[in-house]
Design a protein around this motif. Structure first.
Motif, PDB file in Angstrom:
ATOM      1  N   SER A  49       0.825  -1.209   0.000  1.00  0.00           N
ATOM      2  CA  SER A  49       0.000   0.000   0.000  1.00  0.00           C
ATOM      3  C   SER A  49       0.857   1.256   0.000  1.00  0.00           C
ATOM      4  CB  SER A  49      -0.949   0.004   1.189  1.00  0.00           C
ATOM      5  OG  SER A  49      -0.234   0.174   2.399  1.00  0.00           O
ATOM      6  N   ARG A  54      -7.821   6.510  -3.112  1.00  0.00           N
ATOM      7  CA  ARG A  54      -8.404   5.832  -1.948  1.00  0.00           C
ATOM      8  C   ARG A  54      -7.916   4.394  -1.809  1.00  0.00           C
ATOM      9  NH1 ARG A  54      -9.902   7.964   2.166  1.00  0.00           N
ATOM     10  NH2 ARG A  54     -11.321   6.264   2.608  1.00  0.00           N
ATOM     11  N   ILE A  55      -7.571   3.739  -2.906  1.00  0.00           N
ATOM     12  CA  ILE A  55      -7.169   2.328  -2.871  1.00  0.00           C
ATOM     13  C   ILE A  55      -5.953   2.100  -1.976  1.00  0.00           C
ATOM     14  CG2 ILE A  55      -6.294   0.419  -4.276  1.00  0.00           C
ATOM     15  CD1 ILE A  55      -8.208   1.392  -6.488  1.00  0.00           C
TER      16      ILE A  55
END
Length: 141
Positions: A37, A103-104
Motif C-alpha cells: 500500500s 483511496r485504494i
C-alpha cells in the motif's frame, strides 16, 4: 497440583506451534499489505502530482479523454474538441478516477494496520481459548 497427561501436553504443544505459525503468517501478510500500500500510494500520488504540476501534460490527458468521449464520424464537427461538453465530462471523469485511485492505497494501508493489530491481540484470545480447552479436558478426565 495435578499434572497433565502426556497426550494433553503433546496436543497443547502442537496447538501452540500451529498458533505461532498462523500468527507469523498473518504478521507477514500484514507487513506485505502495508508495504504494497505504501509503494502504491507513492506511485499514485507521484503521478497525480506530476500531472497537477505540469499543465501541458494535464491538458494533453484531458484532450485524449475528450476525444474518447467525443467520437463522431463528421469530419467538421459543430463544436471543436476544446469547447465540447466531452471535454468537461473528461475533466469530471478524471477527477472522480483520481479520487478513487487515491483511496485504494489508503484502504489497503488501513486493512494492513488492522490485520497487524488483530495479530497482536491474538495472544490474549489464544490464551483464553487454551484455558477453556484445558478446563474441558480436566472435566473429562
Amino acid at each position: 497440583m495435578k499434572t497433565l497427561p502426556p497426550h494433553t501436553i503433546h496436543r497443547r504443544n502442537q496447538f501452540e506451534r500451529l498458533s505461532y505459525r498462523l500468527r507469523a503468517g498473518m504478521l507477514i501478510l500484514a507487513g506485505s499489505v502495508i508495504l504494497i500500500s505504501l509503494v502504491l500510494a507513492l506511485v499514485v500520488f507521484s503521478y497525480i502530482f506530476q500531472v497537477a504540476t505540469h499543465p501541458e501534460q494535464a491538458q494533453e490527458l484531458v484532450d485524449q479523454w475528450a476525444e474518447v468521449f467525443n467520437r463522431s464520424d463528421d469530419p467538421n464537427p459543430v463544436f471543436p474538441v476544446l469547447a465540447s461538453p466531452a471535454r468537461w465530462f473528461a475533466v469530471f471523469a478524471l477527477g472522480i478516477l483520481a479520487f478513487i485511485v487515491t483511496r485504494i492505497p489508503l484502504l489497503l494501508l488501513q486493512m494492513g494496520v488492522q490485520l497487524f493489530v488483530a495479530c497482536n491481540d491474538q495472544r490474549r484470545v489464544v490464551q483464553d481459548m487454551m484455558r477453556e480447552v484445558l478446563s474441558e479436558i480436566k472435566q473429562n478426565d
